[in-house]
Design an enzyme around this catalytic site. Structure first.
Site, PDB file in Angstrom:
ATOM      1  CB  THR A  42      46.258  47.348  43.223  1.00  0.00           C
ATOM      2  OG1 THR A  42      45.177  47.429  42.274  1.00  0.00           O
ATOM      3  CG2 THR A  42      47.571  47.698  42.532  1.00  0.00           C
ATOM      4  CB  VAL A  44      41.406  49.671  46.403  1.00  0.00           C
ATOM      5  CG1 VAL A  44      40.053  50.323  46.136  1.00  0.00           C
ATOM      6  CG2 VAL A  44      41.955  50.137  47.741  1.00  0.00           C
ATOM      7  CB  CYS A  45      41.952  47.313  41.636  1.00  0.00           C
ATOM      8  SG  CYS A  45      42.640  48.976  41.475  1.00  0.00           S
ATOM      9  CB  THR A  46      41.623  42.719  44.473  1.00  0.00           C
ATOM     10  OG1 THR A  46      42.908  42.759  43.835  1.00  0.00           O
ATOM     11  CG2 THR A  46      41.183  41.270  44.641  1.00  0.00           C
ATOM     12  CG  LEU A  49      37.697  44.501  38.493  1.00  0.00           C
ATOM     13  CD1 LEU A  49      38.275  45.813  38.983  1.00  0.00           C
ATOM     14  CD2 LEU A  49      38.594  43.878  37.448  1.00  0.00           C
TER      15      LEU A  49
END
Length: 212
Positions: A42, A44-46, A49
Site C-alpha cells: 500500500t 502510504v505504508c511504503t 517503512l
C-alpha cells in the site's frame, strides 16, 4: 485490551520477516518503536517503512529498535520489502511482524472497527528498556506519521529520565527546559540547575538543557 502509559507492554511470540520473534527477548535493553500499518503493498505504508529504514542511524544513536506490524504473512512482508527498498532507496533493517491471526493487534488494541474490521490502524508505541509504554500515538489509515516527532519525543523522554526536568511545547534537543513544580527547595535548585533559571511566573521556571 486497553494499554495505558506506564503499563508493561505485552510480551508475545509471533512470526516475522526475520522468523519467529519473542518480543521482550528481542527488545533486550533497548528502547523500542513498535508501529502498525494497515497492509503490505500500500502506498502510504511504503513511504512510512522507507522513512523508518532511513532513520536507523538516528535510532542507533538513541539505543532504539524499530519493529513494524501488519496482519499480512511473513512471505508477503519479504516480497513487499523488495518494493520498499527499490522505491524508497533504502534497506529495511528492522523486522515486520506477521500478525496474520491478529494476536498482537489484539494485545495492543490496533484494530479500530470504525476505521476497519480487518486491518490495523496506524498505531505507534514507544517502549522503554523496562518494557513500559511511554507514548501512544494513533493515526488514521489515510494519514502518514511524522517520524521527526517520534525522534523528538524519544529525545524528550530520555532527557527527562536522566534529569529532573520537563520539556515545553515544540521543544527540540538543545532548547531550554522547565523545572518541575515538584522541585521547590532553592538549595536543591542551585545544585540541580547550576546554569540558573528565569521565572516569568512563579510556576514557570525555565533553565538551559542540563546536558548541553
Amino acid at each position: 485490551m486497553t494499554l495505558r502509559l506506564g503499563d508493561i507492554a505485552p510480551d508475545f511470540e509471533q512470526d516475522s520477516s526475520v522468523g519467529p520473534l519473542k518480543f521482550h527477548e528481542w527488545a533486550g535493553d533497548s528502547w523500542v518503536v513498535l508501529f502498525s500499518h494497515p497492509a503490505d503493498f500500500t502506498p502510504v505504508c511504503t513511504t512510512e517503512l522507507g522513512l523508518t529504514a532511513k532513520l536507523k542511524p538516528e535510532f542507533d544513536k538513541r539505543n532504539v529498535k524499530a519493529i513494524a506490524l501488519s496482519v499480512d504473512g511473513a512471505q508477503s512482508h519479504l516480497d513487499w520489502i523488495k518494493d520498499i527498498e527499490e522505491t524508497q532507496n533504502t534497506v529495511v533493517g528492522f523486522p515486520i511482524i506477521a500478525d496474520a491471526d491478529r494476536k498482537v493487534a489484539g494485545l495492543f488494541d490496533m484494530i479500530h472497527p470504525n476505521q476497519s474490521d480487518t486491518v490495523t490502524v496506524r498505531s505507534l508505541f514507544i517502549i522503554d528498556p523496562n518494557k513500559k509504554v511511554r507514548l501512544i500515538i494513533t493515526y488514521p489509515l489515510s494519514t502518514g506519521r511524522n517520524f521527526d516527532e517520534v525522534l523528538r519525543v524519544i529525545d524528550a523522554l530520555q532527557l527527562t529520565d536522566a534529569h529532573t526536568v520537563a520539556t515545553p511545547g515544540n521543544w527540540r534537543d538543545g532548547d531550554d527546559v522547565i523545572i518541575p513544580l515538584s522541585v521547590k527547595d532553592e538549595e536543591v535548585i542551585k545544585q540541580k540547575y547550576p546554569k540558573g533559571y528565569k521565572a516569568p511566573k512563579p510556576y514557570l521556571r525555565i533553565t538551559p538543557q542540563p546536558n548541553k
